[in-house]
Design a protein around this motif. Structure first.
Motif, short mmCIF file in Angstrom:
data_model
loop_
_atom_site.label_atom_id
_atom_site.label_comp_id
_atom_site.label_asym_id
_atom_site.label_seq_id
_atom_site.Cartn_x
_atom_site.Cartn_y
_atom_site.Cartn_z
N PRO A 24 32.91 41.65 35.51
CA PRO A 24 33.84 40.54 36.39
C PRO A 24 35.11 40.31 35.67
O PRO A 24 35.15 40.11 34.56
CB PRO A 24 33.06 39.40 36.60
CG PRO A 24 32.10 39.34 35.49
CD PRO A 24 31.59 40.59 35.03
N GLU A 25 36.30 40.38 36.44
CA GLU A 25 37.41 40.14 35.88
C GLU A 25 37.73 38.57 35.84
O GLU A 25 37.90 37.93 36.81
CB GLU A 25 38.83 40.78 36.75
CG GLU A 25 38.61 42.26 36.55
CD GLU A 25 39.12 42.78 35.21
OE1 GLU A 25 39.68 41.83 34.29
OE2 GLU A 25 38.57 43.86 34.65
N LEU A 26 37.77 38.01 34.63
CA LEU A 26 37.82 36.53 34.62
C LEU A 26 39.36 35.91 34.04
O LEU A 26 39.79 36.62 33.27
CB LEU A 26 36.64 35.91 33.49
CG LEU A 26 35.09 36.10 34.16
CD1 LEU A 26 34.39 35.71 33.00
CD2 LEU A 26 35.23 35.50 35.41
N PRO A 27 39.75 34.95 34.65
CA PRO A 27 41.17 34.59 34.04
C PRO A 27 40.90 33.91 32.68
O PRO A 27 41.90 33.37 32.16
CB PRO A 27 41.53 33.39 35.04
CG PRO A 27 39.86 33.04 35.54
CD PRO A 27 39.12 34.16 35.67
N SER A 29 38.56 33.72 28.44
CA SER A 29 37.68 34.37 27.72
C SER A 29 36.50 33.41 27.64
O SER A 29 36.71 32.25 27.21
CB SER A 29 38.31 34.80 26.19
OG SER A 29 37.25 34.97 25.49
#
Length: 218
Positions: A24-27, A29
């Protein structure tokens, strides 16, 4: 039916090979967030002793129950006659290995929140050192040392203190995090790390004594 199972297994492997689950692309880290919230540069320690503290509490409790279970299951068996190593070469090598394992255990216990390792690894290293001493020493002497230093009492105290500190942490009370990367950093996490190391090492000592007494060295 075997062909159905085989086809299902092949289909599952094909899925793994050609249809991977995308990350998933998370905003943000996750590792950086854990380090920031826990105050320790080792994100693994932050997860074990903070984000997953409930799991760690019960891991410590399960380890304690397993030691009690070993004592209960072996309590009615006759003691085994133990023949420990007597040749000088084996004794020197085993005690050298025990010294190295003990030093590694201390290092991981003190600095486990800063580097790979941690309390469980430190306890295992300490238990390994005790096991190496056990195979080259008289079991009566090892058990006398165990009782002299009240290792069983300290093991129980470490569990109780760990649970109390963990409950306080889960309630939302934390010590100052300090400077990330410093030895005194992460609030209560270094204390939890040391307590787990003590618990696992002393618990391993108790198990080693039990199995040597009732099963011998092998």
């Amino acid at each position: 039916m075997k062909w159905i199972y085989l086809a299902a297994g092949l289909a599952l492997y094909v899925k793994f090979l050609f249809m991977p689950n995308p990350a998933p692309e998370l905003p943000f880290s996750i590792a950086e967030t854990v380090v920031k919230e826990s105050g320790v540069i080792n994100a693994v320690s932050g997860i074990i002793f903070r984000n997953r503290l409930y799991d760690t509490i019960f891991e410590v409790i399960v380890f304690t129950i397993s030691i009690l279970g070993a004592k209960y299951l072996l309590s009615n068996e006759p003691p085994s006659k133990v023949h420990h190593f007597t040749d000088q070469a084996s004794i020197v090598l085993a005690r050298l290995g025990a010294t190295i394992c003990a030093l590694v255990s201390i290092e991981l216990g003190i600095r486990g929140h800063l580097s790979p390792g941690g309390g469980f690894a430190a306890g295992v290293a300490g238990g390994t050192a005790i096991g190496l001493i056990a195979i080259t020493s008289s079991p009566e002497w090892l058990e006398a040392v165990y009782h002299k230093w009240k290792a069983a009492m300290w093991e129980k105290i470490s569990v109780l203190v760990f649970i109390v500190l963990a409950v306080i942490t889960l309630a939302g009370y934390e010590l100052p995090h300090g400077e990330p990367g410093a030895l005194i950093s992460g609030g209560v996490l270094p204390l939890l790390n040391v307590l787990v190391a003590i618990k696992v090492a002393l618990g391993s000592w108790a198990v080693v004594l039990l199995f040597i007494r009732y099963r011998g060295l092998l």
